[in-house]
Write a protein that holds these residues in place. Sequence first.
Motif, PDB file in Angstrom:
ATOM      1  N   GLY A 118      43.554  46.062  25.990  1.00 59.36           N
ATOM      2  CA  GLY A 118      42.796  46.767  27.139  1.00 59.36           C
ATOM      3  C   GLY A 118      41.461  46.028  27.552  1.00 59.36           C
ATOM      4  O   GLY A 118      40.616  46.307  28.254  1.00 59.36           O
ATOM      5  N   MET A 119      41.232  44.997  26.938  1.00 62.02           N
ATOM      6  CA  MET A 119      40.230  43.975  27.412  1.00 62.02           C
ATOM      7  C   MET A 119      40.467  43.322  28.571  1.00 62.02           C
ATOM      8  O   MET A 119      41.716  42.951  29.058  1.00 62.02           O
ATOM      9  CB  MET A 119      39.865  42.824  26.352  1.00 62.02           C
ATOM     10  N   PHE A 120      39.566  42.818  29.354  1.00 61.52           N
ATOM     11  CA  PHE A 120      39.663  42.409  30.861  1.00 61.52           C
ATOM     12  C   PHE A 120      38.821  41.122  31.043  1.00 61.52           C
ATOM     13  O   PHE A 120      38.130  40.969  30.055  1.00 61.52           O
ATOM     14  CB  PHE A 120      39.216  43.337  31.832  1.00 61.52           C
ATOM     15  N   ASP A 121      39.030  40.308  32.003  1.00 65.06           N
ATOM     16  CA  ASP A 121      38.241  39.180  32.066  1.00 65.06           C
ATOM     17  C   ASP A 121      37.113  39.673  33.083  1.00 65.06           C
ATOM     18  O   ASP A 121      37.154  40.836  33.542  1.00 65.06           O
ATOM     19  CB  ASP A 121      38.949  37.841  32.525  1.00 65.06           C
ATOM     20  N   LYS A 122      36.170  38.823  33.487  1.00 66.58           N
ATOM     21  CA  LYS A 122      34.944  39.268  34.219  1.00 66.58           C
ATOM     22  C   LYS A 122      35.260  39.288  35.549  1.00 66.58           C
ATOM     23  O   LYS A 122      34.621  40.030  36.317  1.00 66.58           O
ATOM     24  CB  LYS A 122      34.064  37.740  34.265  1.00 66.58           C
ATOM     25  N   GLN A 168      37.674  44.405  38.054  1.00 64.54           N
ATOM     26  CA  GLN A 168      37.714  45.085  39.442  1.00 64.54           C
ATOM     27  C   GLN A 168      39.153  45.661  39.991  1.00 64.54           C
ATOM     28  O   GLN A 168      39.135  46.565  40.836  1.00 64.54           O
ATOM     29  CB  GLN A 168      36.965  44.286  40.407  1.00 64.54           C
ATOM     30  N   ILE A 169      40.068  44.920  39.632  1.00 65.80           N
ATOM     31  CA  ILE A 169      41.468  45.496  40.145  1.00 65.80           C
ATOM     32  C   ILE A 169      41.887  46.674  39.282  1.00 65.80           C
ATOM     33  O   ILE A 169      42.570  47.588  39.852  1.00 65.80           O
ATOM     34  CB  ILE A 169      42.331  44.076  39.933  1.00 65.80           C
ATOM     35  N   GLU A 170      41.487  46.488  38.043  1.00 66.25           N
ATOM     36  CA  GLU A 170      41.895  47.674  37.182  1.00 66.25           C
ATOM     37  C   GLU A 170      41.144  48.869  37.691  1.00 66.25           C
ATOM     38  O   GLU A 170      41.641  50.012  37.477  1.00 66.25           O
ATOM     39  CB  GLU A 170      41.314  47.437  35.746  1.00 66.25           C
ATOM     40  N   ILE A 171      39.838  48.752  38.370  1.00 64.13           N
ATOM     41  CA  ILE A 171      39.134  50.105  38.824  1.00 64.13           C
ATOM     42  C   ILE A 171      40.221  50.604  40.064  1.00 64.13           C
ATOM     43  O   ILE A 171      40.343  51.789  39.828  1.00 64.13           O
ATOM     44  CB  ILE A 171      37.863  49.684  39.325  1.00 64.13           C
ATOM     45  N   THR A 231      36.825  43.125  43.081  1.00 60.94           N
ATOM     46  CA  THR A 231      37.823  43.871  42.849  1.00 60.94           C
ATOM     47  C   THR A 231      38.606  43.724  43.499  1.00 60.94           C
ATOM     48  O   THR A 231      39.076  43.413  43.620  1.00 60.94           O
ATOM     49  CB  THR A 231      37.041  44.561  42.592  1.00 60.94           C
TER      50      THR A 231
END
Length: 248
Positions: free
Chosen positions: A143-147, A151-154, A19
Motif C-alpha cells: 500500500g505504499m506509493f511514490d511521491k 495522486q493517481i490513487e486519489i 495526480t
Amino acid sequence: MKNYNFLISRKAFSSILMTLLFISSPAFANDTSPPLFEASYSLYRDGTEVGELNRKLSKGSDGAYVYQSTNQTTGLVSLFYKLETTEESRWRVIENQLQTIEYNYHRLKNKKIRDIKTVFNWKTMQATNIENHTESIINLESGMFDKLNYQIEIMRALKKGKYPITYTIIDSNKIKTYNFEFLGNETIETPLGTFETLKFLIQKPGDKRKSIIWCSQKHHYLPIVVDTIEKDGVTTSAIINTFKERDF
C-alpha cells in the motif's frame, strides 16, 4: 463559488505537490485508473503568473503506466530565479493495487542539480533509493506509493466512491504519511471552465505545511486546483488551463 480567473492573494513559487487504460489480463480486470490524459496548469505568486506545470499519464511499451510531471519558472521571474523540475513514476496495477516500479526526480535550481532515483522491488519488499550517487535501502509495506503516483490513487479511490484517508509515501529515503480530510463539495471557476469538485485537506501529522486540492468529477477526479500553504502562511497555487484525454 471559488473563482480562480483572478488570483490576488500572496503566493510563493515552490515545488507543487500537488495526480489509463484497462488491460485484458485478469490481474487488471478491476483497474479503476483514469484514462490517459495530458493537463497543464499555471502557477501564481502575488497575483502574477510565475510558472507552468504539465502532467501526462501514458503507457509504456511494456504495458506499465507512466505518470510525468514537469514544472518551471516562466516570464521575468525566470531571469533571476530559475527552477525546473521533472518527475516520472512508472507503475502497474496488480490485483487492483497500484505498485510503483521506478520513480525518478530531477531538479535544476539556479544551476544546482538534485537527482533522485527509487527502484521498488515488491518481491523482496525493499526499495533502493539513489540520491546524487548516495544509495539507501527502504523497507516496503503493502500500500505504499511514490511521491507522484499517489495522486493517481486519489483519483482511483474517488472513482470507486471512497474518500482518501491516509497514504504512506516514499519520498527520497524517507517514509511519510499524509492524512486527508474531506472539506465538502465546491463549485470552482477556472480558465478551463466552471466545475463541481470535491475539496480535500492534505497534511502530515504535526506539520504546519498543508495542501488543499479540488478534484473535478468531470475530469475523473483529477485535482484541477492545488493550494500549498507553507508554515509561514505563504500560498502557492496551481490552476488548470487545459485537459485532454489521449490515446498514447
